[in-house]
Design a protein around this motif. Structure first.
Motif, PDB file in Angstrom:
ATOM      1  N   ARG A   1       0.822  -1.204   0.000  1.00  0.00           N
ATOM      2  CA  ARG A   1       0.000   0.000   0.000  1.00  0.00           C
ATOM      3  C   ARG A   1       0.860   1.261   0.000  1.00  0.00           C
ATOM      4  O   ARG A   1       0.527   2.243  -0.665  1.00  0.00           O
ATOM      5  N   MET A   2       1.960   1.212   0.757  1.00  0.00           N
ATOM      6  CA  MET A   2       2.839   2.389   0.793  1.00  0.00           C
ATOM      7  C   MET A   2       3.375   2.708  -0.604  1.00  0.00           C
ATOM      8  O   MET A   2       3.375   3.857  -1.036  1.00  0.00           O
ATOM      9  N   VAL A   3       3.828   1.662  -1.302  1.00  0.00           N
ATOM     10  CA  VAL A   3       4.344   1.864  -2.672  1.00  0.00           C
ATOM     11  C   VAL A   3       3.224   2.394  -3.567  1.00  0.00           C
ATOM     12  O   VAL A   3       3.398   3.378  -4.293  1.00  0.00           O
ATOM     13  N   GLY A   4       2.062   1.740  -3.463  1.00  0.00           N
ATOM     14  CA  GLY A   4       0.936   2.164  -4.289  1.00  0.00           C
ATOM     15  C   GLY A   4       0.559   3.609  -4.003  1.00  0.00           C
ATOM     16  O   GLY A   4       0.358   4.401  -4.928  1.00  0.00           O
ATOM     17  N   HIS A   5       0.528   3.938  -2.736  1.00  0.00           N
ATOM     18  CA  HIS A   5       0.083   5.268  -2.335  1.00  0.00           C
ATOM     19  C   HIS A   5       0.962   6.369  -2.935  1.00  0.00           C
ATOM     20  O   HIS A   5       0.470   7.427  -3.320  1.00  0.00           O
ATOM     21  N   ILE A   6       2.261   6.107  -2.996  1.00  0.00           N
ATOM     22  CA  ILE A   6       3.163   7.110  -3.587  1.00  0.00           C
ATOM     23  C   ILE A   6       2.761   7.388  -5.031  1.00  0.00           C
ATOM     24  O   ILE A   6       2.783   8.526  -5.490  1.00  0.00           O
ATOM     25  N   THR A   7       2.357   6.323  -5.736  1.00  0.00           N
ATOM     26  CA  THR A   7       1.990   6.520  -7.140  1.00  0.00           C
ATOM     27  C   THR A   7       0.636   7.203  -7.296  1.00  0.00           C
ATOM     28  O   THR A   7       0.281   7.630  -8.389  1.00  0.00           O
ATOM     29  N   TYR A   8      -0.148   7.274  -6.227  1.00  0.00           N
ATOM     30  CA  TYR A   8      -1.449   7.958  -6.317  1.00  0.00           C
ATOM     31  C   TYR A   8      -1.311   9.453  -6.095  1.00  0.00           C
ATOM     32  O   TYR A   8      -2.202  10.213  -6.435  1.00  0.00           O
ATOM     33  N   LEU A   9      -0.222   9.863  -5.456  1.00  0.00           N
ATOM     34  CA  LEU A   9      -0.031  11.290  -5.151  1.00  0.00           C
ATOM     35  C   LEU A   9       0.909  11.897  -6.179  1.00  0.00           C
ATOM     36  O   LEU A   9       1.516  11.190  -6.984  1.00  0.00           O
ATOM     37  N   SER A  10       1.029  13.204  -6.151  1.00  0.00           N
ATOM     38  CA  SER A  10       1.987  13.858  -7.047  1.00  0.00           C
ATOM     39  C   SER A  10       3.104  14.455  -6.207  1.00  0.00           C
ATOM     40  O   SER A  10       2.968  14.643  -4.997  1.00  0.00           O
ATOM     41  N   ASP A  11       4.197  14.758  -6.873  1.00  0.00           N
ATOM     42  CA  ASP A  11       5.312  15.444  -6.247  1.00  0.00           C
ATOM     43  C   ASP A  11       4.809  16.725  -5.570  1.00  0.00           C
ATOM     44  O   ASP A  11       5.127  17.008  -4.412  1.00  0.00           O
ATOM     45  N   VAL A  12       3.971  17.465  -6.307  1.00  0.00           N
ATOM     46  CA  VAL A  12       3.459  18.744  -5.790  1.00  0.00           C
ATOM     47  C   VAL A  12       2.611  18.517  -4.538  1.00  0.00           C
ATOM     48  O   VAL A  12       2.794  19.178  -3.513  1.00  0.00           O
ATOM     49  N   SER A  13       1.663  17.561  -4.624  1.00  0.00           N
ATOM     50  CA  SER A  13       0.753  17.386  -3.489  1.00  0.00           C
ATOM     51  C   SER A  13       1.491  16.853  -2.264  1.00  0.00           C
ATOM     52  O   SER A  13       1.205  17.240  -1.139  1.00  0.00           O
ATOM     53  N   MET A  14       2.473  15.987  -2.484  1.00  0.00           N
ATOM     54  CA  MET A  14       3.267  15.506  -1.341  1.00  0.00           C
ATOM     55  C   MET A  14       4.071  16.645  -0.733  1.00  0.00           C
ATOM     56  O   MET A  14       4.166  16.764   0.490  1.00  0.00           O
ATOM     57  N   GLY A  15       4.630  17.481  -1.599  1.00  0.00           N
ATOM     58  CA  GLY A  15       5.398  18.629  -1.110  1.00  0.00           C
ATOM     59  C   GLY A  15       4.535  19.556  -0.279  1.00  0.00           C
ATOM     60  O   GLY A  15       4.945  20.032   0.784  1.00  0.00           O
ATOM     61  N   GLN A  16       3.322  19.792  -0.764  1.00  0.00           N
ATOM     62  CA  GLN A  16       2.428  20.703  -0.048  1.00  0.00           C
ATOM     63  C   GLN A  16       1.947  20.097   1.267  1.00  0.00           C
ATOM     64  O   GLN A  16       1.852  20.774   2.278  1.00  0.00           O
ATOM     65  N   LYS A  17       1.640  18.799   1.220  1.00  0.00           N
ATOM     66  CA  LYS A  17       1.047  18.154   2.385  1.00  0.00           C
ATOM     67  C   LYS A  17       2.091  17.918   3.483  1.00  0.00           C
ATOM     68  O   LYS A  17       1.808  18.098   4.657  1.00  0.00           O
ATOM     69  N   PHE A  18       3.301  17.513   3.074  1.00  0.00           N
ATOM     70  CA  PHE A  18       4.301  17.125   4.068  1.00  0.00           C
ATOM     71  C   PHE A  18       5.568  17.956   4.011  1.00  0.00           C
ATOM     72  O   PHE A  18       6.157  18.257   5.048  1.00  0.00           O
ATOM     73  N   GLY A  19       6.004  18.286   2.809  1.00  0.00           N
ATOM     74  CA  GLY A  19       7.311  18.932   2.682  1.00  0.00           C
ATOM     75  C   GLY A  19       8.351  18.097   3.410  1.00  0.00           C
ATOM     76  O   GLY A  19       8.367  16.870   3.304  1.00  0.00           O
ATOM     77  N   ARG A  20       9.167  18.768   4.194  1.00  0.00           N
ATOM     78  CA  ARG A  20      10.180  18.063   4.985  1.00  0.00           C
ATOM     79  C   ARG A  20       9.889  18.209   6.481  1.00  0.00           C
ATOM     80  O   ARG A  20      10.783  18.115   7.317  1.00  0.00           O
ATOM     81  N   THR A  21       8.605  18.438   6.772  1.00  0.00           N
ATOM     82  CA  THR A  21       8.281  18.673   8.182  1.00  0.00           C
ATOM     83  C   THR A  21       8.441  17.398   9.005  1.00  0.00           C
ATOM     84  O   THR A  21       8.363  16.285   8.497  1.00  0.00           O
ATOM     85  N   ALA A  22       8.645  17.600  10.290  1.00  0.00           N
ATOM     86  CA  ALA A  22       8.835  16.486  11.220  1.00  0.00           C
ATOM     87  C   ALA A  22       7.486  15.838  11.513  1.00  0.00           C
ATOM     88  O   ALA A  22       6.442  16.474  11.372  1.00  0.00           O
ATOM     89  N   PRO A  23       7.502  14.581  11.911  1.00  0.00           N
ATOM     90  CA  PRO A  23       6.243  13.916  12.244  1.00  0.00           C
ATOM     91  C   PRO A  23       5.675  14.440  13.558  1.00  0.00           C
ATOM     92  O   PRO A  23       6.372  15.129  14.312  1.00  0.00           O
TER      93      PRO A  23
END
Lengths: 378, 198
Positions: free
Chosen positions: A222-244
């Motif tokens: 699921r983790m691998v699949g999930h990466i392919t469902y998101l985009s570089d942009v959306s991951m950057g916006q949602k998480f960036g490099r922020t800490a957990p």
């Protein structure tokens, strides 16, 4: 009056006639778990079939109880006044064969052996699903759907419907799909499958006999699949490099995106069957209406009779807009009526599930016009 | 309103296969569908305009005309139409050839840059013309390839395109006797019906 989709009740439809499957297996009998929204009209002409994607199920819209925290997976697009307007359409949604949400699949008992199917469940394909859905339509007395709609793997089912049962649908809505998987798509699926197969708890798929679950493998898939469902942009916006968040810090997790993926993996592995995941990804890989380029896609589509709406999303890299455009170009060459929009979105492949005004307007306008045409011919 | 609509309708056979390049909100295609029962397809870039087309029940594909018509086969349409868009295309010459590859005939309408009012603005006042048809200032206009009727005629000759018919009219769509006598001076808009070969 309470919201009409606040007390949706799933139900099962049983089939006793054997289903001969495309890749050689036979299901002597099976059941399909379904939900419906809206009312089937007297002519039974206003039905819309919703086909789910890889990990979806029959619960597409509304809530089973008003207190459910989350509605169905496509609730943004199905309901009163929504793109698929349940005040005009009767919506039929089901869990596909081989699934793990109530329809016959690896977690069901094989009537011939009295044991769980597990890894012995026969391989199913998009065509098998479509054939089983056509039998489901027969059960409801629906000879022709107003539309068959779906995103991703669901879009492939809509396409297969148009090919296999040309006179049984007036419209096909194919969203964020592809005419067949490319090598990169298959590669990602294979990584997901290997994650499952290499989990020591997988036990050749007979984990249930040992009372274990390959949760780690399914989670990783699921983790691998999930990466392919998101985009570089959306991951950057949602998480960036922020800490957990604080509760994950001691866990060897340095970034929020890591804890997010772990969470997604854990959630998924608690609800999804490993053998079903293998079946579904294989069905994706096998899907190829051109039979290995023996027939041009335009020739495959030339006998379709429905009108098509094809939609893609700019940042979708799992099934990029150019993949949808292959379908559009083939339909144009086949001289079939097609409309197409490449929608601006930052959400990658997942965009087909997410609210967006232009997407809603395009999809909703197409469906509204379909409803008008139906109502006009009655 | 579509400038030259009556002319265009007259040139189209019932049930013809029609491709409308830059179909906008689908006015032309829906008129032709209602009156001539054409089997129409529109290409349009703006999703908001595509939504209007879908309201009208038309088939319309989002496509940038500057990427060409490579996704279409030869002879796929009876007529390919382009109204008031040719001057905004990066390579009008290639577009015309492509139109006559995928369609047996082409219909093109475009504004005449040599209209007397434009000549006065440019030749006497000394400014790039701005008019109801060409409303944008020179530095921010989609109309990057303005031409005159004479220029267009020479291009057709050069490309071996046959001029089957032509009409000129004013912006409001009316023909005038001056326009028919001296089209390149008094015609504001031209409607060309084009075919293959000279």
């Amino acid at each position: 009056m309470s919201h009409p989709l606040e007390n949706v009740t799933p139900f099962d439809v049983a089939f006793d006639a054997p289903l001969v499957l495309e890749r050689g297996g036979v299901l002597p009998s099976y059941q399909l778990r379904c939900e419906t929204y809206g009312t089937l009209n007297a002519e039974k002409s206003n039905a819309v079939l919703v086909c789910h994607a890889l990990s979806g199920d029959h619960h597409a819209a509304g809530r089973h109880h008003p207190s459910d925290p989350k509605p169905g997976w496509w609730d943004h697009y199905i309901g009163p006044g929504k793109a698929i307007d349940t005040t005009r359409f009767f919506v039929l949604s089901l869990n596909n064969l081989g699934g793990c949400s109530g329809s016959t699949g690896p977690t069901s008992v094989n009537p011939e052996t009295g044991h769980l199917y597990g890894p012995d469940f026969p391989e199913v394909t998009v065509l098998d699903w479509v054939v089983s859905q056509a039998r489901l339509a027969d059960h409801f007395g629906i000879t022709q759907f107003a539309a068959v709609v779906g995103g991703s793997l669901g879009g492939m089912q809509a396409l297969q419907w148009a090919i296999s049962y040309p006179d049984r649908l007036r419209a096909a809505v194919v969203i964020a799909a592809a005419p067949k998987l490319n090598a990169q798509n298959i590669a990602f699926n294979e990584v997901a499958r290997q994650a499952i197969r290499r989990d020591p708890n997988f036990r050749e798929g007979r984990y249930r006999d040992f009372d274990v679950v390959p949760a780690s493998g399914v989670g990783l898939a699921r983790m691998v699949g999930h990466i392919t469902y998101l985009s570089d942009v959306s991951m950057g916006q949602k998480f960036g490099r922020t800490a957990p968040r604080a509760e994950y810090e001691s866990d060897g997790v340095n970034f929020a995106v890591e804890s997010y993926l772990r969470y997604q993996g854990e959630q998924f592995s608690s609800r999804f069957d490993a053998n079903t995941y293998l079946l579904m990804t294989h069905a994706l890989d096998y899907f190829d209406p051109t039979c290995g380029d023996q027939i041009a896609l335009a020739d495959v589509l030339k006998d379709t009779q429905c009108r098509f709406l094809v939609l893609s999303f700019t940042t979708d890299w799992r099934f990029s807009p150019s993949r949808s455009e292959e379908i559009v170009d083939a339909l144009i060459k086949a001289r079939r009526p097609v409309s197409y929009v490449r929608l601006e979105s930052e959400h990658g492949h997942d965009a087909f599930l997410i609210p967006d005004p232009t997407y809603e307007a395009v999809f909703g306008t197409f469906m509204a016009r379909l409803a008008e045409d139906l109502e006009g011919t009655q | 309103m579509i400038i030259g609509y009556d002319r265009i309708e007259g040139w189209i056979q019932p049930h013809a296969k029609v491709l409308d390049l830059g179909c906008g909100e689908g006015l032309l295609l829906s008129e032709l569908s209602a009156r001539k029962h054409v089997d129409g397809l529109g290409l349009e870039l703006d999703p908001q305009k595509i939504i209007k087309c879908l309201t009208r029940g038309l088939s319309v594909v989002q496509q940038d005309l500057n990427t060409g018509l490579k996704n279409f086969n030869d002879d796929q349409f009876d007529v390919v139409i382009m109204t008031q868009t040719l001057q905004a295309i990066r390579r009008p010459d290639i577009m015309l050839q492509e139109m006559l590859r995928v369609g047996r005939e082409a219909i093109v309408t475009f504004p005449n840059f040599a209209h007397w009012q434009n000549r006065i603005q440019l030749g006497i006042v000394g400014h790039m013309p701005v008019s109801a048809l060409l409303p944008n200032p020179w530095y921010n206009t989609p109309n990057i390839h303005l031409s005159t009727f004479k220029d267009f005629d020479s291009l057709c000759r050069e490309l071996g395109i046959r001029k089957i018919d032509r009409d000129t009219m004013s912006f409001s769509g009316h023909a005038s006797w001056l326009g028919s006598l001296w089209p390149n001076l008094f015609g504001e808009v031209a409607v060309y019906r084009l075919g293959r070969g000279t």
